[in-house]
Structures are given as structure tokens and as C-alpha cells.
Motif scaffolding. Structure first.
Motif, short mmCIF file in Angstrom:
data_model
loop_
_atom_site.label_atom_id
_atom_site.label_comp_id
_atom_site.label_asym_id
_atom_site.label_seq_id
_atom_site.Cartn_x
_atom_site.Cartn_y
_atom_site.Cartn_z
N ASP A 226 0.88 -0.93 0.00
CA ASP A 226 0.02 -0.07 0.03
C ASP A 226 0.95 1.21 -0.17
O ASP A 226 1.51 1.40 1.08
N VAL A 227 0.85 1.88 -1.17
CA VAL A 227 1.95 2.96 -1.18
C VAL A 227 1.48 4.27 -0.74
O VAL A 227 1.98 5.46 -1.02
N ARG A 228 0.13 4.38 -0.25
CA ARG A 228 -0.43 5.82 0.03
C ARG A 228 0.29 6.63 1.28
O ARG A 228 0.50 7.87 1.30
N ASP A 229 1.18 5.76 2.01
CA ASP A 229 2.00 6.41 2.93
C ASP A 229 3.37 6.50 2.84
O ASP A 229 4.15 6.42 3.61
N TRP A 230 3.84 6.22 1.40
CA TRP A 230 5.25 5.78 1.14
C TRP A 230 6.02 7.29 1.06
O TRP A 230 7.24 7.27 0.94
N ARG A 231 5.40 8.33 1.09
CA ARG A 231 6.03 9.70 1.42
C ARG A 231 7.18 9.55 2.08
O ARG A 231 8.31 10.46 2.28
N LYS A 232 6.76 8.98 3.50
CA LYS A 232 7.59 8.96 4.52
C LYS A 232 8.96 8.20 4.54
O LYS A 232 9.65 8.20 5.22
N TYR A 233 9.03 7.29 3.32
CA TYR A 233 9.95 6.43 3.16
C TYR A 233 10.93 7.13 2.10
O TYR A 233 12.08 6.69 1.94
N GLU A 234 10.46 7.71 1.05
CA GLU A 234 10.93 8.10 -0.06
C GLU A 234 12.53 8.88 0.26
O GLU A 234 12.40 9.81 1.08
N ARG A 235 13.38 8.39 -0.52
CA ARG A 235 14.75 9.18 -0.21
C ARG A 235 15.18 9.47 -1.64
O ARG A 235 14.95 8.56 -2.66
N PRO A 236 16.20 10.66 -1.92
CA PRO A 236 16.85 10.80 -3.03
C PRO A 236 17.52 9.46 -3.45
O PRO A 236 18.17 8.84 -2.60
N LEU A 237 18.03 9.16 -4.47
CA LEU A 237 19.05 8.29 -4.93
C LEU A 237 20.48 8.97 -4.69
O LEU A 237 20.90 9.70 -5.31
N SER A 238 20.97 8.02 -3.91
CA SER A 238 22.62 8.36 -3.66
C SER A 238 23.43 6.94 -3.96
O SER A 238 23.31 6.18 -2.92
N GLU A 239 23.93 6.87 -5.00
CA GLU A 239 24.57 5.52 -5.18
C GLU A 239 25.87 5.43 -4.33
O GLU A 239 26.17 4.13 -4.28
N ASP A 240 26.46 6.30 -3.93
CA ASP A 240 27.52 6.24 -3.09
C ASP A 240 27.11 5.85 -1.62
O ASP A 240 27.84 5.23 -0.72
N ALA A 241 25.87 6.19 -1.28
CA ALA A 241 25.30 5.81 0.12
C ALA A 241 24.03 5.16 -0.10
O ALA A 241 22.99 6.22 0.44
N LEU A 242 23.84 4.07 -0.59
CA LEU A 242 22.38 3.51 -0.59
C LEU A 242 21.58 3.36 0.64
O LEU A 242 21.97 2.79 1.66
N HIS A 243 20.49 3.88 0.64
CA HIS A 243 19.78 3.81 1.96
C HIS A 243 19.00 2.82 2.15
O HIS A 243 18.68 1.91 1.05
N THR A 244 18.19 2.62 3.38
CA THR A 244 17.45 1.35 3.73
C THR A 244 16.26 1.73 4.12
O THR A 244 15.49 1.11 5.02
N SER A 245 15.68 3.02 3.75
CA SER A 245 14.32 3.49 4.20
C SER A 245 13.25 2.82 3.50
O SER A 245 12.99 2.91 2.08
N GLY A 246 12.33 2.25 4.12
CA GLY A 246 11.22 1.48 3.45
C GLY A 246 10.45 0.50 4.34
O GLY A 246 10.98 0.58 5.60
N PRO A 247 9.53 -0.14 3.86
CA PRO A 247 8.56 -0.72 4.82
C PRO A 247 9.37 -2.06 5.36
O PRO A 247 10.12 -2.52 4.50
#
Length: 393
Positions: A226-247
């Protein structure tokens, strides 16, 4: 969809040079063909949309924004936005991961795609804001056109140590590791809850390694979010420091028994006309299965609790059913079709589809990748259920 072309600076410069040269000679923006004119029988939609020719990876998926009249093409390390006459409007470069299948989310007006960084054991849903893609060669890392959401469930299955030797065997199918044979992700599509409870979901399909020596890789695996609340997880793409923000986990995990395929569901699409789901794949190699190129999930049947066949330990899960139509392989019980769609599949929800074609063209000794979305109608005939052209019902 495992062409591993990388977006090196030289490649990106070559794309720009080729595009500029073709524009200067009147050949269109990096096009190998002149776009087909709109067909009067297609109710305002053209018979085909040309995605151009690019120094990139091969075509992976397509998506359409009908209201704004835009088509999107994923070329592995390049996203191209065109109008419906095939004229390029903008592109997104700078991706060194694998950009796969695409789908357009009418709820927020953005394009969602699968994005893999296997060496870093990182898997994302890439979310492109099409309204911000206004010029060619916009860098995904330094502009505000792209955000990403990390998929922890995929990482868990991809990195699973199935033989217990304490060693992660990496990006290879020749191993007992990778739960369910998970090679990452590819197909993405928006549609209803597969449990039959209504509500829109983003469905993400696993890639699955081709491996004929194991029995636990014979399902297509589908995650729903359910992506309706995904704005809180979204991060810019940084290939030098890949993030782990997600459900932390998906809203649902489902299994479709098709037999092993080569890299799983390449293109996933929900058809609002029939209520069914289409899974276009590269054919598998196990002799005990029919190895079709297209499987259809029966949208009239909610997922049921059942056995996930072939696992090293008995396992149950949410099983989704194949539509009992088309070709039928009695020994395995598997139904399916033979058709295209592996490079792009878009349902228009009225019996028509854009089915993508991929190819190459030589430009001064350089091989460019091409893509074109061609209008088809669903006939349900065997072996190929699509016919070129057609009108809406």
C-alpha cells in the motif's frame, strides 16, 4: 531483462551526440524509425509509439500517462519520456543500477519502476515525477526527478543462506542459496489486493534465477504494498550511500505456480477490463514444465492458503491461481500462452494493450538500443492471445 549495461559517462555523452546529430539531419531525436501516425480506429491513440534509439541497455518496460499524452520507456540505465507521437520530451540518466519494468500510478501521477543494485544487495522501487522530466539527460542523482523506497523483504530472500554454509554466493543462479531462487525484482504493476479485499496495491514481482537442479524455484513471487503512506520512506537516489528507508514487510506475499522461468516476471500488468493479471517472462528450461512466455492470473479468484511446492521444508503461503484458459500442460497443470510483452506491456483497460518491441540499430559503428510500443487487442486465441491493432469496446 538482465542486460547489465552501466551508465558510464562516455555512454551518456554518446547518447547526447547521437540524438543531436539525428536532430540536425531531420531524422528525429535519436530515432531509428519515423513514428507511426495515429490510427483512426484506435480512438485517439496511435498504432505505435517509438521510444527512440539510445546508447543504453535494452528496453525493459513501458508506461503510459493517457491524460497528459506521455509514454515512458525504461532502457535499463535510462528513462525516456516521449509524447504519443514518439517525440522525446525528456530523459533521466545517471543510473548504474538495473531499471526494469514500469507502471503509471494514476493516484499520484508518478511512474514507478523496479531498480536493482545487486552488488550492494539493495533493491528499490524507483518513483519518477514525470512533471519534472522536462529536458534530455537529467541526472537522477542531482535533480529532483527521482525518489526511491527500499524493499527489505527482497533483500531477505535474495541473501538467504539456504544451504547453511555461512557464505553468500552472490549474483549467480548456480547455487542453492537465494530463497525461492530470488534474483531480485523486475515486474511492477498497480492493481487490486490479491486477497480479494479491494483497495489498490503496488505489486512487485521477483526475478527468479534459471536453475534446473532445484525444486524450490517453480513459483513466481509477488509482493504487494500500500503506497499511500510511502512519502515518509522516499529518499533521493545516492549511489555512494544506498539507503534502507522502506517498509519493514509487504502488505501481502503471493505465489503463482508456473514452473521455473529465466529471471522471473519481466513485465507485470493488471488489466482492468478482465480483472486479470498478466505476467510476461523469459521462458524457463525445465523439461517437466511447458515453459510458456505469458501467464495470466485469474483475478476472479482471491488468493488461498496452500502449499508452496518444492521447498526444502514444508511451507504454506498465499497461492494465486492461473486463469484456466489458453494452452494447457496437463502433467504440471500449468496454463499459459506464447506471446510478446517481455520488453513492455501496457493494458488500456478496454481490451487493448501496447506490447513493446525491442531491437538494435547501427549508428556509425555503435549499436543503439531501440524500443517501440505497438497497439494490440486481446483475442484470447492460442498460442498468441494478442492481435495487432483493434478498437476499444
Amino acid at each position: 531483462m538482465r542486460s547489465r549495461a552501466r551508465a558510464h559517462v562516455a555512454t551518456l555523452l554518446l547518447s547526447t551526440v547521437v540524438a543531436s546529430a539525428l536532430l540536425a539531419t531531420g531524422g528525429g531525436a535519436a530515432h531509428a524509425r519515423t513514428p507511426s501516425p495515429p490510427s483512426s480506429s484506435s480512438i485517439g491513440l496511435p498504432a505505435s509509439v517509438d521510444g527512440g534509439a539510445w546508447a543504453s541497455g535494452h528496453l525493459q518496460g513501458t508506461a503510459i500517462d493517457r491524460r497528459r499524452g506521455h509514454m515512458y520507456f525504461s532502457f535499463t540505465n535510462l528513462l525516456v519520456k516521449t509524447d504519443l507521437a514518439g517525440r522525446p520530451i525528456g530523459s533521466v540518466t545517471g543510473l548504474t543500477g538495473h531499471l526494469g519494468d514500469l507502471d503509471f500510478n494514476s493516484a499520484d501521477g508518478r511512474v514507478y519502476g523496479s531498480l536493482e543494485y545487486k552488488a550492494a544487495q539493495a533493491f528499490y522501487v524507483a518513483i519518477f515525477d514525470g512533471s519534472r522530466i522536462t529536458r534530455m539527460n537529467m541526472d537522477a542523482r542531482t535533480t529532483d526527478v527521482l525518489s526511491t523506497v527500499h524493499l527489505r523483504e527482497v533483500v531477505r530472500d535474495y541473501t538467504a543462506d539456504m544451504n547453511g554454509d555461512g557464505v553468500f554466493d552472490g549474483d549467480t543462479g548456480n547455487t542453492p542459496d537465494h530463497r525461492y531462487g530470488c534474483s531480485g525484482i523486475d515486474g511492477v504493476a498497480f492493481g487490486p489486493d490479491l486477497n480479494g479485499r479491494g483497495g489498490g496495491r503496488l505489486t512487485v514481482a521477483y526475478g527468479v534465477y534459471s536453475n534446473t537442479a532445484r525444486t524450490d524455484n517453480d513459483h513466481q513471487v509477488l509482493l504487494q504494498y500500500d503506497v499511500r503512506d510511502w512519502r515518509k520512506y522516499e529518499r533521493p537516489l545516492s549511489e555512494d550511500a544506498l539507503h534502507t528507508s522502506g517498509p519493514a514487510s509487504p502488505a501481502g506475499k503471493f505465489f503463482a505456480y508456473t514452473g521455473n522461468t529465466t529471471y522471473g516476471v519481466q513485465n507485470l500488468e493488471y488489466d482492468g477490463d478482465s480483472g486479470n493479471w498478466l505476467m510476461a517472462v523469459y521462458k524457463g528450461k525445465k523439461a517437466s514444465f511447458p515453459n510458456y512466455g505469458l501467464y495470466v492470473l485469474d483475478g476472479s479468484k482471491p488468493a488461498r492458503r496452500g502449499e508452496v511446492k518444492g521447498q526444502p521444508r514444508p511451507e504454506s503461503g498465499r497461492i494465486v491461481s492461473l486463469l484456466p484458459r489458453g494452452l494447457h500442460h496437463e502433467p504440471s497443470g500449468v496454463y499459459g500462452y506464447e506471446s510478446g510483452g517481455q520488453y513492455g506491456l501496457v493494458s488500456l483497460d478496454d481490451g487493448r494493450y501496447y506490447v513493446a518491441e525491442a531491437g538494435t540499430v547501427d549508428s556509425g559503428g555503435t549499436t543503439l538500443q531501440t524500443g517501440r510500443a505497438v497497439l494490440h487487442r486481446w483475442t484470447g486465441a492460442v498460442p498468441n492471445p494478442f492481435a495487432v491493432g483493434g478498437t476499444a469496446r
